[in-house]
Every structure is written in C-alpha cells, then in structure tokens.
Design an enzyme around this catalytic site. Sequence first.
Site: not given
Ligand SMILES: O=c1[nH]c(=O)c2[nH]c(=O)[nH]c2[nH]1
Length: 297
Positions: A12, A57, A246
């Site tokens: 992986k 993996t 994220h």
């Molecule tokens: O700070 C964020 N604003 C968003 O508009 C948003 N939308 C999301 O899915 N996560 C987040 N986080």
Amino acid sequence: MGIILGGNQYGKAENRIVRFVRDTPRHEIRDINVTTALRGPFEPAYLVGDQSNVLPTDTQKNTAYAYAKTEGVESIEAYGLALARHFVRDVEPVEGARIEIEQYDWDRVSVGGVEHDHTWVRKGQEVRTAAITVDATGEHVIGGFKDLVILKSTGSEFADFLVDEFTTLEPTHDRVMATSLVAEWRFGAVPADWNTAYDTIKQAMVEQFAIVQSLALQQTLWHMGKAAIEAVPELVEVRLKAPNKHHFLYDLERFGIENNGEVFHADDRPYGLIEATVTTDDAPPAGDAWLPSAGLA
Ligand SMILES: O=c1[nH]c(=O)c2[nH]c(=O)[nH]c2[nH]1
C-alpha cells in the site's frame, strides 16, 4: 521461447498518517507518508489468481495505522523497523518487507512569544506574493502569501450544520483543523515598512488560527482577516482562500485499539474550499487591483 514472471512485490503506497501525542495539553505531532511492500512467494497471485498467500494491501494499510498508535512514531526508523519485522515475523508467507517513509516536520506556532500547545506551521516557508498595478486610477499594491500550511490538533469544532437527506457528516466538538492558506491583502496607504507589515500581518493571522476556538473554518477566516486589518491599519481588504485539509480519525476500534484522537488519515482530496473577503467599510475603490494577468495568478 518461454515467458516467465520476474521480480514482484506489492503493498500500500502513501498512507498519510498523522500521529499526535495528546497525553498532556501540550500535544506533539508526527506527520508521515508510509509505503509498504511485501516480498515472498506471491507468484500464484500473478500467474493463476490465487490469493491464498496474499495479505491484502488494505490490511497492510490498517497495520501501518495501528502501529502508529501502539508503537508510536518516536522515530520513523524505529517505527518502520517494528512494522517490517511484524510483516516478516508474524505473517507466515511473507519473506521480506520494505517500508518507505517520508516525514514532514512542523514548527510550533508562537502566540505572544510563547509556543502554542496545539498549533503548528509546516516547515518550509510559505511563498510571499505581491501584485502591483499602476494605472490612471492610481497605484495599487496587493501583498500576500500562498502555501502557508497550518494545523491545530484541537480547538476546532463543526456542529449544528444544516442537515438534508444526503447529509452523513457527524457533528464534532474536537477535530483537527488544517489548511494551506492563500492570503492576499490590499493596501490603501503605504506602510512605514513593507517587510514589517508582512511579518505583522502573517503573525496576526497565525495567532488567530491558534487561539480562536473555531466553530468552522469560515469563522476562523473572519477572525484572521479582521486581525490582519487591525494589526496593520494601512490594510483595507483581505482575501483568504483556505482548503479544508481533512484529517479523518482512523478507526482502530476494529482491532481492539483505542484511538483517543491520536491517529488520523490526512486526506488530500476532495477538500472543502472556504473563501472570504474582509474589508474596511470605507475602503477606497480597488480599480483593477484584483485583475489578474495570465502569469502567476
Ligand atoms: O469548517 C468547516 N466548514 C464547512 O463548511 C464544512 N463542511 C464540512 O463538511 N466540514 C466543514 N468544516
């Protein structure tokens, strides 16, 4: 003429693991990119589709995340050794394991001259930018930066959002927030020193990112833009673009391991993209100050 299968290995690639240590209010961060490759008697998988010796993996990925928690990542060498030994010693057919790791370093943000407990800027400086326009409407100076990668391991929430039939996101009151910030600011007057202004603006923004208990990246951007204008009164407008980088808590419960908010997957795409302009209410007209050319824009 016969045709034979030559060298092979599989694994992986590029597991983007972020390991925090959160035992005390002063958190630590280790940000790594881990690739696993297993070597052994895997020819039947290639030649006849026999997976009986193939450790998926996906399993290798899970193991890399689990070891980040159980072994920790004090050093990437020790972590890599533990992972490689595991595959070779504990997984019967595996004869060799190659683990390749990159480590990305972060500098702790300082707030009022004091190191912050849970906010860092990624090492490797941001790129400072400027766009100058001189025309019949006057002289317009825009300063800025791009690629300022900043992260906090707590002090960020996202909850009470609008929900419809496609919403699956769970509300959270403690998440990792990270962005690679692009900022541009327009001067309405010439500051005493351009370089000092740059440093002051950047520091004002970084401090807000650190100290605001963020209810959303949107709110953090507002505070950053506002703080920049308050810190350097010659500023009349700030434009911010912030990809929401994220970080997903990796589910280790499946392996009987408690995560405790310490092991995350850093996803690269898709990402939220949050944008905001903050201005003074008496900002002079921008003219063509924001009109890009085809060059760096
Ligand atoms: O700070 C964020 N604003 C968003 O508009 C948003 N939308 C999301 O899915 N996560 C987040 N986080």
